[in-house]
Design an enzyme around this catalytic site. Structure first.
Site, mmCIF file in Angstrom:
data_model
loop_
_atom_site.group_PDB
_atom_site.id
_atom_site.type_symbol
_atom_site.label_atom_id
_atom_site.label_comp_id
_atom_site.label_asym_id
_atom_site.label_seq_id
_atom_site.Cartn_x
_atom_site.Cartn_y
_atom_site.Cartn_z
ATOM 1 N N PHE A 1 0.814 -1.221 0.000
ATOM 2 C CA PHE A 1 0.000 0.000 0.000
ATOM 3 C C PHE A 1 0.846 1.269 0.000
ATOM 4 O O PHE A 1 0.376 2.346 -0.382
ATOM 5 C CB PHE A 1 -0.951 0.001 1.206
ATOM 6 N N LYS A 2 2.115 1.152 0.406
ATOM 7 C CA LYS A 2 2.973 2.342 0.447
ATOM 8 C C LYS A 2 3.129 2.979 -0.936
ATOM 9 O O LYS A 2 3.407 4.173 -1.050
ATOM 10 C CB LYS A 2 4.353 1.982 1.013
#
Length: 468
Positions: free
Chosen positions: A112-113
């Site tokens: 998700f980063k």
């Protein structure tokens, strides 16, 4: 829009000033002087927008020192189907009735980063070119931030990356993603310690203002406001997909170690997004769960920080947490400074007063924790019942989410990473090796380039000075 420090530094700053800075000069974190409030008409309009347009509209409320046409171009360049796999960018995947996963891990590093880091890379490159400057990015990672930052910054003009990670405490896949990069502007430093040691070094270097300015040090950790701001967008996108009208409430369950991801949900809620609950899920390193249950925040030392099968959450000092506490305390900078600068640094802990603790309920936070046995069981159950394979961190989020589901309120679990990053535990749970994209096949066998160092601030400074 101006930005202030959680610790009371008197100077108000513009977005592009804090974009390249990270920590405020007084050691605090930046927040907007106020949160823009979203009225019903705006919420209704935003519901109709594709993800890049939604991102542009939201970011425009916080960024007024980049021309609108330039900001739109940056956002449209970032959020594409080519980079994130689908035009929806963050599609929902339904599980049992009332519970969905929001897919956030389809970017280049499968975590998700990427959702924020891809934008950050483009913002950095734009602003540095506008200024004719260079930047040395110093970061700490427990697994996913590092690779997301490096893939976003590799080859970017005017940018070097120095990424600290805990030596031997990431999955083999996570290590390979970072250490196999051979780009000249990427430097990996494996610290002999835990993630919190890495994070402490980043903060110490950032607090040395003379060194920071001489070597033009910036940060991509979630202490960087721009990164957190980018994450606010997918809360709105998830809400619009899970609801049929703007009168409905939804809840979000968020695996959390450093408090950045769920802090973005807090910002979205403060803006007026109808969020009922923000469900914080920890692993065995349950510092944040303990705080939300008791009002006491107690940092753990290296010896007390467990090495778990959801390693990106093996964190015992949540660097982003100060932003929420600042809001919780009515934006009382002196009280915030007392808790984080004095009590945490000197005693390793603080406890809220009874009236302060009572305010937490008004911000929608609830919490819970998960163990290795829990995540293995959740991975197995989700695969057997729904044919959906999830990673270990998402399993922590789903386990705790199920403890807080309310009738009539959709629960959205934020996906953390693709299962391929944590194959060993997936095989333990379901006996199947998780698939990985073709570009990631065999990366563990690639040559690696990294330096091993003790947990020593001066050693890291010397390395930066030699390679900047």
């Amino acid at each position: 829009m101006k930005y202030i420090s959680t610790r009371g530094d008197p100077q108000q700053r513009n977005f592009c000033e804090i974009l390249l800075e990270g920590l405020a000069p007084d050691g605090g974190l930046y927040l907007p002087i106020r949160y823009p409030k979203i009225d019903d008409a705006t919420l209704g309009y935003w519901r109709l927008l594709p993800y890049p347009e939604l991102a542009f509209e939201l970011l425009s409320l916080f960024i007024d020192d980049i021309p609108a046409a330039d900001l739109r171009r940056i956002v449209e360049k970032t959020y594409t189907a080519e980079v994130f796999g689908t035009h929806e960018i963050t599609p929902l995947k339904a599980l049992e009735p009332g519970v969905s996963l929001e897919a956030l891990s389809n970017g280049p590093t499968l975590a998700f980063k990427d959702m924020a880091m891809q934008l950050l890379g483009n913002l950095f490159e734009y602003e540095l070119a506008r200024r004719g400057e260079t930047l040395n990015i110093l970061g700490a990672t427990s697994g996913d931030t590092g690779s997301a930052a490096e893939y976003a910054m590799r080859g970017k003009h005017g940018i070097r990356v120095f990424m600290l990670s805990p030596h031997g405490r990431m999955s083999a896949f996570q290590q390979a993603q970072m250490f196999s990069l051979q780009d000249a502007n990427i430097h990996n430093i494996a610290i002999e310690g835990v993630f919190d040691d890495c994070q402490d070094i980043v903060k110490a270097v950032s607090n040395d203002l003379e060194f920071k300015r001489r070597h033009k040090i910036g940060t991509v950790n979630s202490i960087n406001w721009a990164r957190l701001l980018a994450q606010v967008v997918y809360y709105f996108a998830g809400y619009f997909q899970a609801s049929k009208s703007d009168l409905e409430q939804v809840s979000f369950a968020v695996p959390s170690g450093n408090f950045g991801n769920i802090c973005a949900g807090h910002v979205a809620r403060m803006m007026g997004l109808p969020i009922k609950q923000l469900v914080l899920a920890t692993n065995e390193n349950n510092v944040l769960d303990e705080f939300f249950r008791t009002g006491s925040y107690r940092v753990r030392g290296s010896a007390e920080t467990h090495e778990t099968s959801s390693p990106s959450m093996d964190i015992s000092k949540a660097s982003n947490f100060e932003r929420f506490v600042f809001d919780l305390l009515g934006r009382d900078a002196q009280r915030t400074k007392q808790l984080f600068k004095t009590e945490v640094e000197q005693r390793g802990r603080f406890s809220l007063g009874a009236d302060e603790f009572a305010r937490i309920a008004g911000f929608g936070f609830v919490s819970g924790s998960s163990t290795h046995a829990d995540r293995v069981a959740t991975i197995r159950d989700t695969w057997q019942r729904f044919g959906v394979m999830i990673d270990t961190h998402t399993a922590d989020g789903l386990k705790v989410a199920r403890e807080h589901v309310e009738p009539g309120v959709p629960m959205i679990v934020l996906e953390t990473a693709l299962p391929a990053k944590f194959a060993e535990t997936i095989v333990e749970a379901i006996g199947i090796e998780p698939p990985r994209p073709p570009a990631m096949q065999g990366i563990e066998q690639l040559p690696k380039r990294f330096a091993v160092m003790p947990a020593d601030v001066q050693a890291v400074k010397a390395f930066i000075a030699d390679n900047a």
